[in-house]
Write a protein that holds these residues in place. Structure first.
Motif, PDB file in Angstrom:
ATOM      1  N   GLY A 172       5.683   9.968  -1.576  1.00 62.30           N
ATOM      2  CA  GLY A 172       5.052   8.690  -0.871  1.00 62.30           C
ATOM      3  C   GLY A 172       6.032   7.383  -1.131  1.00 62.30           C
ATOM      4  N   PHE A 173       5.533   6.316  -0.158  1.00 64.03           N
ATOM      5  CA  PHE A 173       6.374   5.156  -0.233  1.00 64.03           C
ATOM      6  C   PHE A 173       5.355   4.002  -0.543  1.00 64.03           C
ATOM      7  N   ASN A 174       5.955   3.177  -1.429  1.00 63.82           N
ATOM      8  CA  ASN A 174       5.386   1.915  -1.886  1.00 63.82           C
ATOM      9  C   ASN A 174       5.802   0.677  -0.959  1.00 63.82           C
ATOM     10  N   PHE A 175       4.930   0.382  -0.060  1.00 63.17           N
ATOM     11  CA  PHE A 175       5.264  -0.688   0.930  1.00 63.17           C
ATOM     12  C   PHE A 175       4.542  -1.929   0.451  1.00 63.17           C
ATOM     13  N   PRO A 176       5.315  -3.090   0.989  1.00 61.30           N
ATOM     14  CA  PRO A 176       4.453  -4.415   0.770  1.00 61.30           C
ATOM     15  C   PRO A 176       3.295  -4.202   1.867  1.00 61.30           C
ATOM     16  N   ASP A 177       2.133  -4.910   1.723  1.00 61.58           N
ATOM     17  CA  ASP A 177       1.068  -4.873   2.583  1.00 61.58           C
ATOM     18  C   ASP A 177       1.400  -5.140   4.004  1.00 61.58           C
ATOM     19  N   GLU A 178       2.348  -5.848   4.407  1.00 55.45           N
ATOM     20  CA  GLU A 178       2.662  -6.341   5.691  1.00 55.45           C
ATOM     21  C   GLU A 178       3.602  -4.962   6.356  1.00 55.45           C
ATOM     22  N   VAL A 179       4.208  -4.353   5.691  1.00 51.55           N
ATOM     23  CA  VAL A 179       4.973  -3.065   6.293  1.00 51.55           C
ATOM     24  C   VAL A 179       4.013  -2.148   6.458  1.00 51.55           C
ATOM     25  N   SER A 180       3.084  -1.795   5.294  1.00 51.98           N
ATOM     26  CA  SER A 180       2.295  -0.635   5.293  1.00 51.98           C
ATOM     27  C   SER A 180       1.174  -0.849   6.438  1.00 51.98           C
ATOM     28  N   ASP A 181       0.740  -1.944   6.683  1.00 52.58           N
ATOM     29  CA  ASP A 181      -0.433  -2.263   7.969  1.00 52.58           C
ATOM     30  C   ASP A 181       0.306  -1.836   9.284  1.00 52.58           C
ATOM     31  N   ARG A 182       1.546  -2.413   9.373  1.00 53.09           N
ATOM     32  CA  ARG A 182       2.333  -2.133  10.610  1.00 53.09           C
ATOM     33  C   ARG A 182       2.448  -0.671  10.829  1.00 53.09           C
ATOM     34  N   LEU A 183       2.822   0.095   9.640  1.00 56.97           N
ATOM     35  CA  LEU A 183       3.268   1.421   9.789  1.00 56.97           C
ATOM     36  C   LEU A 183       2.052   2.487  10.059  1.00 56.97           C
ATOM     37  N   HIS A 184       0.853   1.829   9.537  1.00 55.75           N
ATOM     38  CA  HIS A 184      -0.229   2.885   9.311  1.00 55.75           C
ATOM     39  C   HIS A 184      -0.891   2.925  10.726  1.00 55.75           C
ATOM     40  N   ASP A 236      12.887   4.268  -0.039  1.00 55.25           N
ATOM     41  CA  ASP A 236      12.926   5.900  -0.244  1.00 55.25           C
ATOM     42  C   ASP A 236      11.752   6.498  -0.745  1.00 55.25           C
ATOM     43  N   VAL A 237      11.602   7.704  -0.193  1.00 54.99           N
ATOM     44  CA  VAL A 237      10.524   8.349  -0.787  1.00 54.99           C
ATOM     45  C   VAL A 237      10.604   8.692  -2.508  1.00 54.99           C
ATOM     46  N   ASP A 238       9.305   8.825  -2.962  1.00 55.43           N
ATOM     47  CA  ASP A 238       9.255   8.978  -4.670  1.00 55.43           C
ATOM     48  C   ASP A 238       9.135  10.594  -4.861  1.00 55.43           C
ATOM     49  N   GLU A 239       9.151  10.789  -5.972  1.00 53.94           N
ATOM     50  CA  GLU A 239       8.987  12.246  -6.131  1.00 53.94           C
ATOM     51  C   GLU A 239       7.677  12.888  -5.832  1.00 53.94           C
ATOM     52  N   MET A 258       1.013  -1.156  -0.015  1.00 57.39           N
ATOM     53  CA  MET A 258       0.077   0.037  -0.042  1.00 57.39           C
ATOM     54  C   MET A 258       1.026   1.126  -0.090  1.00 57.39           C
ATOM     55  N   ARG A 259       0.170   2.264  -0.672  1.00 61.11           N
ATOM     56  CA  ARG A 259       1.144   3.510  -0.744  1.00 61.11           C
ATOM     57  C   ARG A 259       0.867   4.416   0.562  1.00 61.11           C
ATOM     58  N   LEU A 260       1.903   4.729   1.304  1.00 62.69           N
ATOM     59  CA  LEU A 260       1.634   5.698   2.555  1.00 62.69           C
ATOM     60  C   LEU A 260       2.610   6.725   2.436  1.00 62.69           C
ATOM     61  N   TYR A 261       2.277   7.922   3.129  1.00 63.39           N
ATOM     62  CA  TYR A 261       3.009   9.242   3.042  1.00 63.39           C
ATOM     63  C   TYR A 261       3.315   9.539   4.546  1.00 63.39           C
ATOM     64  N   SER A 262       4.439   9.857   4.783  1.00 62.51           N
ATOM     65  CA  SER A 262       4.948  10.354   6.245  1.00 62.51           C
ATOM     66  C   SER A 262       4.221  11.767   6.655  1.00 62.51           C
ATOM     67  N   THR A 263       3.792  11.678   7.873  1.00 64.85           N
ATOM     68  CA  THR A 263       3.318  13.068   8.363  1.00 64.85           C
ATOM     69  C   THR A 263       4.528  13.788   9.072  1.00 64.85           C
ATOM     70  N   THR A 264       5.598  12.878   9.270  1.00 62.91           N
ATOM     71  CA  THR A 264       6.674  13.383  10.137  1.00 62.91           C
ATOM     72  C   THR A 264       7.598  13.939   9.252  1.00 62.91           C
ATOM     73  N   GLY A 265       7.865  13.904   7.777  1.00 62.34           N
ATOM     74  CA  GLY A 265       8.531  14.302   6.899  1.00 62.34           C
ATOM     75  C   GLY A 265       9.889  13.244   6.741  1.00 62.34           C
ATOM     76  N   ALA A 266       9.530  11.889   6.922  1.00 66.87           N
ATOM     77  CA  ALA A 266      10.389  10.898   6.681  1.00 66.87           C
ATOM     78  C   ALA A 266      10.920  10.612   5.186  1.00 66.87           C
ATOM     79  N   THR A 267      12.147  10.423   4.997  1.00 66.83           N
ATOM     80  CA  THR A 267      12.386  10.278   3.521  1.00 66.83           C
ATOM     81  C   THR A 267      12.936   8.904   3.281  1.00 66.83           C
ATOM     82  N   ARG A 268      13.268   8.186   4.351  1.00 67.85           N
ATOM     83  CA  ARG A 268      13.702   6.885   4.198  1.00 67.85           C
ATOM     84  C   ARG A 268      13.367   6.095   5.394  1.00 67.85           C
TER      85      ARG A 268
END
Length: 145
Positions: A27-39, A21-24, A1-11
């Motif tokens: 946002g970040f394109n994470f695997p579902d496992e990572v995005s579920d955990r981070l969200h 790494d953040v794209d242009e 899932m694609r997520l965006y940092s609200t803290t300004g993280a770039t990596r």
């Protein structure tokens, strides 16, 4: 899932899935496992990561709040008026420069020993006047039929 940092993280370094790494678009394109955990991460009651939809909703609400502020709206209108006036002045200057160039070209094209007629001076372009408020008032009671 694609997520965006609200803290300004770039990596983000994940021990299981590697480095992201953040794209242009920011946002970040994470695997579902990572995005579920981070969200699910929150700090002080505020989410640290947001989805596309959450980001769009936040940006739209911020823009609506910004537009509701009369001081902000007035500043934006003043900037537009100044830009229009600057454009008018630049147009007048450009017209004067064009006339000067045409006069020089005529002088260069004239045969030796003759003096070309001077070019007419450009007329100044007046600045646009500020919009005047309407004197019409809305009716307070319905018209008789």
């Amino acid at each position: 899932m694609r997520l965006y940092s609200t803290t300004g993280a770039t990596r983000l370094d994940d021990p299981e899935h590697g480095t992201f790494d953040v794209d242009e678009a920011g946002g970040f394109n994470f695997p579902d496992e990572v995005s579920d955990r981070l969200h699910a991460f929150h700090m002080g009651g505020k989410a640290m990561w947001e989805s596309d939809i959450e980001r769009q909703q936040r940006l739209m609400s911020e823009e609506l709040e910004r537009r509701k502020d009369p001081a902000t709206l007035l500043a934006a209108v003043e900037q537009l008026v100044k830009a229009a006036q600057a454009t008018t002045v630049l147009t007048a200057v450009a017209a004067g420069a064009t006339e000067s160039v045409q006069g020089l070209a005529a002088a260069l094209a004239a045969p030796e020993g003759t003096t070309p007629a001077p070019a007419a001076a450009p007329e100044p372009v007046p600045a646009p006047e500020a919009a005047k408020p309407s004197r019409k008032r809305a009716a307070t009671k319905p018209a008789d039929q």
